[in-house]
Design an enzyme around this catalytic site. Structure first.
Site, PDB file in Angstrom:
ATOM      1  N   ASP B  11      -5.114 -47.161  38.289  1.00  0.00           N
ATOM      2  CA  ASP B  11      -6.422 -46.888  37.700  1.00  0.00           C
ATOM      3  C   ASP B  11      -7.487 -47.647  38.484  1.00  0.00           C
ATOM      4  O   ASP B  11      -7.373 -48.859  38.652  1.00  0.00           O
ATOM      5  CB  ASP B  11      -6.462 -47.344  36.240  1.00  0.00           C
ATOM      6  CG  ASP B  11      -5.701 -46.389  35.336  1.00  0.00           C
ATOM      7  OD1 ASP B  11      -5.398 -45.269  35.785  1.00  0.00           O
ATOM      8  OD2 ASP B  11      -5.398 -46.765  34.189  1.00  0.00           O
ATOM      9  N   ASP B 130      -2.630 -33.566  29.416  1.00  0.00           N
ATOM     10  CA  ASP B 130      -2.285 -34.575  28.418  1.00  0.00           C
ATOM     11  C   ASP B 130      -1.748 -33.851  27.191  1.00  0.00           C
ATOM     12  O   ASP B 130      -2.463 -33.052  26.576  1.00  0.00           O
ATOM     13  CB  ASP B 130      -3.514 -35.418  28.049  1.00  0.00           C
ATOM     14  CG  ASP B 130      -3.953 -36.311  29.212  1.00  0.00           C
ATOM     15  OD1 ASP B 130      -3.106 -36.619  30.080  1.00  0.00           O
ATOM     16  OD2 ASP B 130      -5.132 -36.694  29.252  1.00  0.00           O
TER      17      ASP B 130
END
Lengths: 211, 252
Positions: B11, B130
């Site tokens: 990230d 997702d």
């Protein structure tokens, strides 16, 4: 100087960066004259065969590339760039390629004996050396990174220097005379990929010294 | 034979890797390039960088990060997070990324997948999904906006649609398993992998090396992604691969 052909079809940057990592002088150009003067040419490319050939034909780069191949100076097509070296592709309808190597480009069927397999062929696969060539000299069989949905089918086994096993045998390194191609991305294939590029550059150097 | 891929995920916020990176031996644990190199040396097959920058400046910085990673490393990597347009894709791919991952933007405007695929080729279009199980639906539901928003899409249907539109790969994250370290969602992964023709990356839930074996063997994944177990050094890419080999899974 290594010339990298810019015809609007991707991975120029990663190929350029690989040249920098190898400490080799290079230039990126779309100019026919400038490219014709290079000691060796790299034809990179990702994207569609048809679009690529249209670009090359419209800009006159196809003619230049063919002439260059005839000059005997080393040339390397990478990924789509390799496929363009062949006679024809069935991607988005039949399209004629540069026809510097014998064979055609066809799509993975995605099915073998009733069992489906994944397309694109994506990831690290092991090279198997088939024919001797200076491009693989000093290199042992190892993994390289592939991403493609079409592959070369050729009757002329001599031009296949290395292949790899997928659900079909995939020509991975091809070559005839001074014209080479790699279906995988040597610039993204770690140490082995860099060694292959180094060998290609060496060919250019040797030829420059000879002439 | 094609090998199964292990993919560490980083990230990145405003140009720095964030969220629990515990690498004492690194000079700077937040430097994306240094971490990329570290994982490359461990045998990572690919990397994923998720840009979680909130600001415009942060996104610009991400382009520089991509440029630098591509300059230094000879392994493929994907960039995701905040990619909303063809221009965004162009920027990342020209900076040296090999693939871009679309998530929310693809759901909001599915034609974006087709635009990207026809311009750059399907091989660089990753659609990230997702997924969360929905008992009422009797299947998994697609979520967007970082898992905050439920959509009308059922996961298998959306995955198939994404591939039809030009996705070359599916990055499938189980929201149910994510962070639990109890293993990947094998039923979900298998269902999607069997439904689509393109490679599927399993994500969410990796806790140990055995979980990777299951993801490949039972989940039929083509690649598996993990973040925290690698970042916190609970295991390493090298260890996972050694274990996979011992279990007869083909890895590099």
């Amino acid at each position: 100087m290594i010339g990298i052909i810019d015809y609007g079809m991707g991975n120029l940057f990663s190929v350029s960066k690989a040249m920098e990592r190898l400490g080799v002088e290079y230039f990126v150009s779309e100019d026919r004259k400038e490219l014709a003067g290079a000691d060796a040419l790299i034809l990179p490319g990702v994207g569609s065969f048809k679009d690529a050939m249209e670009h090359l034909n419209e800009t006159g780069l196809s003619e230049m590339v063919k002439q260059y191949a005839g000059s005997g100076k080393p040339m390397l097509g990478i990924c789509l760039g390799m496929q363009l070296l062949f006679a024809q592709s069935e991607e988005n309808g039949l399209t004629d390629g540069l026809a510097l190597l014998p064979g055609k480009v066809i799509r993975f069927s995605g099915e073998k004996a009733g069992t489906p397999y994944k397309v694109p062929h994506m990831g690290w696969n092991r090279l198997r050396f088939i024919n001797k060539s200076p491009i693989i000299s000093g290199i042992s069989e190892d993994f390289v990174y592939f991403v493609h949905s079409y592959y070369v089918s050729t009757e002329e086994r001599k031009v296949v220097i290395a292949d790899c096993e997928y659900d079909v045998d995939v020509p991975a390194v091809v070559g005839k005379g001074n014209v080479y191609g790699m279906q995988f991305h040597p610039e993204k294939s770690g140490g082995l990929g860099m060694s292959l590029l180094q060998n290609f550059i060496q060919l250019a150097k040797e030829r420059t010294i000879q002439s | 034979m094609l090998t199964k891929r292990i993919i560490p995920c980083l990230d990145v916020k405003e140009g720095r890797v964030v969220k629990g990176i515990q690498f004492v031996e690194l000079r700077d644990a937040g430097d994306p390039v240094e971490l990329a190199r570290f994982y490359d040396q461990q045998g990572a097959d690919e990397l994923v960088f998720l840009d979680i920058s909130a600001s415009h400046e942060g996104r610009k910085t991400m382009v520089e990060v991509v440029n630098e990673v591509a300059s230094e490393l000879a392994i493929p990597f994907t960039v995701g997070g905040g990619i909303n347009s063809l221009a965004d894709m162009k920027r990342m791919l020209r900076a040296g990324a090999d693939k871009v991952a679309l998530n929310t933007a693809a759901v909001l405007r599915p034609s974006l997948i087709t635009e990207g695929a026809s311009f750059f080729g399907a091989q660089c279009m990753v659609v990230a999904i997702d997924a969360k199980f929905d008992p009422e639906l009797g299947s998994w539901r697609v979520y967007t906006h970082g898992g905050r928003k439920a959509t009308d899409y059922e996961v298998i249907a959306w995955a198939k649609e994404a591939v039809r539109l030009g996705a070359g790969e599916i990055l499938l994250t189980s929201m149910d398993c994510d962070g639990e370290k109890d293993g990947f969602d094998l039923a979900l992964t298998r269902a999607v992998s069997e439904a689509v023709t393109v490679p599927v990356i399993a994500s969410g839930g990796a806790g140990n090396a055995a979980h990777f074996v299951a993801a490949f063997r039972d989940g039929l994944a083509d690649a598996a992604l993990a973040a925290s177990i690698f970042h916190y050094k609970e295991t390493s890419v090298e260890e996972v691969k050694t274990f996979l080999k011992s279990e007869g899974v083909n890895v590099r």
